[in-house]
Motif scaffolding. Sequence first.
Motif, PDB file in Angstrom:
ATOM      1  N   GLU A 177      -4.952  31.199  80.293  1.00  0.00           N
ATOM      2  CA  GLU A 177      -4.184  29.978  80.050  1.00  0.00           C
ATOM      3  C   GLU A 177      -4.448  29.425  78.646  1.00  0.00           C
ATOM      4  N   TYR A 178      -5.686  29.590  78.152  1.00  0.00           N
ATOM      5  CA  TYR A 178      -6.032  29.015  76.843  1.00  0.00           C
ATOM      6  C   TYR A 178      -5.654  29.940  75.685  1.00  0.00           C
TER       7      TYR A 178
ATOM      8  N   TYR B  50      -7.317  29.109  70.584  1.00  0.00           N
ATOM      9  CA  TYR B  50      -6.366  30.015  69.949  1.00  0.00           C
ATOM     10  C   TYR B  50      -6.146  29.582  68.509  1.00  0.00           C
TER      11      TYR B  50
ATOM     12  N   ALA C 180      -0.361  22.479  71.472  1.00  0.00           N
ATOM     13  CA  ALA C 180      -0.732  22.164  70.082  1.00  0.00           C
ATOM     14  C   ALA C 180      -1.929  22.928  69.552  1.00  0.00           C
ATOM     15  N   GLY C 181      -2.788  23.478  70.417  1.00  0.00           N
ATOM     16  CA  GLY C 181      -4.003  24.125  69.924  1.00  0.00           C
ATOM     17  C   GLY C 181      -4.813  23.135  69.095  1.00  0.00           C
TER      18      GLY C 181
ATOM     19  N   PHE D  26       0.503  22.761  63.747  1.00  0.00           N
ATOM     20  CA  PHE D  26       1.822  22.144  63.563  1.00  0.00           C
ATOM     21  C   PHE D  26       1.654  20.617  63.497  1.00  0.00           C
TER      22      PHE D  26
ATOM     23  N   ASP E 229      -2.514  19.758  74.867  1.00  0.00           N
ATOM     24  CA  ASP E 229      -3.102  21.071  75.156  1.00  0.00           C
ATOM     25  C   ASP E 229      -3.963  20.963  76.403  1.00  0.00           C
ATOM     26  N   VAL E 230      -3.955  22.045  77.166  1.00  0.00           N
ATOM     27  CA  VAL E 230      -4.698  22.079  78.425  1.00  0.00           C
ATOM     28  C   VAL E 230      -6.164  22.466  78.178  1.00  0.00           C
ATOM     29  N   ASN E 231      -6.446  23.008  76.995  1.00  0.00           N
ATOM     30  CA  ASN E 231      -7.809  23.449  76.682  1.00  0.00           C
ATOM     31  C   ASN E 231      -8.600  22.271  76.076  1.00  0.00           C
TER      32      ASN E 231
ATOM     33  N   GLY F 134      -4.610  18.260  78.971  1.00  0.00           N
ATOM     34  CA  GLY F 134      -4.147  18.599  80.322  1.00  0.00           C
ATOM     35  C   GLY F 134      -2.829  19.350  80.251  1.00  0.00           C
ATOM     36  N   ASP F 135      -2.287  19.658  81.419  1.00  0.00           N
ATOM     37  CA  ASP F 135      -1.017  20.376  81.511  1.00  0.00           C
ATOM     38  C   ASP F 135       0.105  19.461  81.003  1.00  0.00           C
TER      39      ASP F 135
ATOM     40  N   LEU G  99       4.293  28.664  72.996  1.00  0.00           N
ATOM     41  CA  LEU G  99       3.571  29.363  74.060  1.00  0.00           C
ATOM     42  C   LEU G  99       4.416  30.569  74.471  1.00  0.00           C
ATOM     43  N   PRO G 100       4.533  31.555  73.548  1.00  0.00           N
ATOM     44  CA  PRO G 100       5.388  32.695  73.860  1.00  0.00           C
ATOM     45  C   PRO G 100       4.896  33.346  75.153  1.00  0.00           C
TER      46      PRO G 100
ATOM     47  N   PHE H 206       8.546  25.905  80.818  1.00  0.00           N
ATOM     48  CA  PHE H 206       8.321  24.527  80.392  1.00  0.00           C
ATOM     49  C   PHE H 206       9.581  23.889  79.808  1.00  0.00           C
TER      50      PHE H 206
HETATM   51  N1  SAM Z   1       0.387  25.787  68.504  1.00  0.00           N
HETATM   52  C1  SAM Z   1      -0.962  26.291  68.344  1.00  0.00           C
HETATM   53  C2  SAM Z   1      -1.045  27.251  67.186  1.00  0.00           C
HETATM   54  O1  SAM Z   1      -0.031  27.561  66.563  1.00  0.00           O
HETATM   55  O2  SAM Z   1      -2.159  27.664  66.855  1.00  0.00           O
HETATM   56  C3  SAM Z   1      -1.495  26.905  69.609  1.00  0.00           C
HETATM   57  C4  SAM Z   1      -0.600  27.932  70.242  1.00  0.00           C
HETATM   58  S1  SAM Z   1      -1.344  28.872  71.558  1.00  0.00           S
HETATM   59  C5  SAM Z   1      -0.281  30.274  71.528  1.00  0.00           C
HETATM   60  C6  SAM Z   1      -0.824  28.062  73.028  1.00  0.00           C
HETATM   61  C7  SAM Z   1      -1.660  26.860  73.420  1.00  0.00           C
HETATM   62  O3  SAM Z   1      -1.069  26.295  74.607  1.00  0.00           O
HETATM   63  C8  SAM Z   1      -3.108  27.148  73.763  1.00  0.00           C
HETATM   64  O4  SAM Z   1      -3.954  26.358  72.984  1.00  0.00           O
HETATM   65  C9  SAM Z   1      -3.238  26.811  75.269  1.00  0.00           C
HETATM   66  O5  SAM Z   1      -4.478  26.232  75.602  1.00  0.00           O
HETATM   67  C10 SAM Z   1      -2.098  25.810  75.434  1.00  0.00           C
HETATM   68  N2  SAM Z   1      -1.525  25.700  76.811  1.00  0.00           N
HETATM   69  C11 SAM Z   1      -1.319  26.696  77.721  1.00  0.00           C
HETATM   70  N3  SAM Z   1      -0.769  26.188  78.836  1.00  0.00           N
HETATM   71  C12 SAM Z   1      -0.605  24.860  78.638  1.00  0.00           C
HETATM   72  C13 SAM Z   1      -0.077  23.792  79.423  1.00  0.00           C
HETATM   73  N4  SAM Z   1       0.380  24.004  80.656  1.00  0.00           N
HETATM   74  N5  SAM Z   1      -0.054  22.540  78.903  1.00  0.00           N
HETATM   75  C14 SAM Z   1      -0.530  22.309  77.642  1.00  0.00           C
HETATM   76  N6  SAM Z   1      -1.051  23.278  76.857  1.00  0.00           N
HETATM   77  C15 SAM Z   1      -1.081  24.537  77.335  1.00  0.00           C
END
Ligand code: SAM
Length: 329
Positions: A124-125, A157, A184-185, A189, A204-206, A231-232, A251-252, A258
């Motif tokens: 997930e993270y 990430y 957002a990580g 952005f 971000d959930v992490n 959180g989610d 979040l590819p 979503f």
């Molecule tokens: N945008 C950032 C970047 O460009 O570095 C991070 C992108 S990373 C591919 C996707 C992020 O989405 C991760 O940090 C992950 O923890 C978060 N994520 C995954 N599922 C999520 C959810 N349900 N709600 C919020 N964030 C989530």
Amino acid sequence: MTTPCVRAPVVEGEATRAALAERDLLDGDREIDVEDGEIFVPVVDGEAARAAGYEVVERETDRRKGHTTPADLLGFEPSYERLGEVVILDEEDPERAREIADAIVESDLPCGTVLDRASKVAGEYRVREWDVLSGESTETVHREYGHEFALDVAEVYFSPRLATERHRVVEQVEAGERVVDMFAGVGPFAVPMAARGAEVVACDVNPAAIEYLRENAERNGVADRVTALEGDVRETTAEYDGWADRIVMNLPHSADEFLDTAVRLAGDDCVIHLYDMAHEDDPFGPSERAVRAAATPAGYEVEVLTRREVRSYAPHELNVCLDVRIRRI
Ligand code: SAM
């Protein structure tokens, strides 16, 4: 060899060199040159230097004398990425990884830690495992287009390969816009968008990513314009319904799940940057159909602004971005 160089008056030479070094743009492998009252400072990323406001020209440059590169020691050009002083390899063969790591440490490349990718990005993270080949800390401070990002690659990430793509999107933002960065990580952005004057809600959930995001907003002087929600995103954003002028969905693989949330967050006129992984035979069709399926029943018309192939991800698979505008009819 021709490389990108920043051109400046000689009197501004040292200040220019120091400012480029501060932004991690200085190419330490090439010699600085002076001609006719002008200094030419080699840079690692001409586009980033141009975006930071410098005049960039292509110019013949010499290899810097007395500066030992990993390639000098290895006899071949190794491939690696740098995140601040963390150097990242992607080697299948552990012996070759060891050899490259040793050369990096022995060379003049600024380096605290050398890591080799030990797994794919997963979970997930979206974090991967690492083999630590030299040093200890997986935490670093990385500079991208003039902003600083503290992060721990073992906990969050972050991909430096997406810098140009992020910059493309960030440049579209205007002061006063309301942005939701749904995934957002550590803020690559969210922070530069806030620096352009946007009000940003970054989710971000992490928990580690959110901690770094808050630190990075402070570091870059934009904490007053970034609200970090842990959180989610489907659960944390209830009070932002109908709020956003712009939404980033990076979040590819699973962004489709979503899109209903994105439409809920969208104002009457909203641009969505939707990242996806898609087969090269139809790179944009699935994303486009998914946006229409989510937005049309909610009373929006959909206009595709940009279809962009960001990078190749796997054989026949592309990382793509669709910029779409949804407008309430
Ligand atoms: N945008 C950032 C970047 O460009 O570095 C991070 C992108 S990373 C591919 C996707 C992020 O989405 C991760 O940090 C992950 O923890 C978060 N994520 C995954 N599922 C999520 C959810 N349900 N709600 C919020 N964030 C989530």
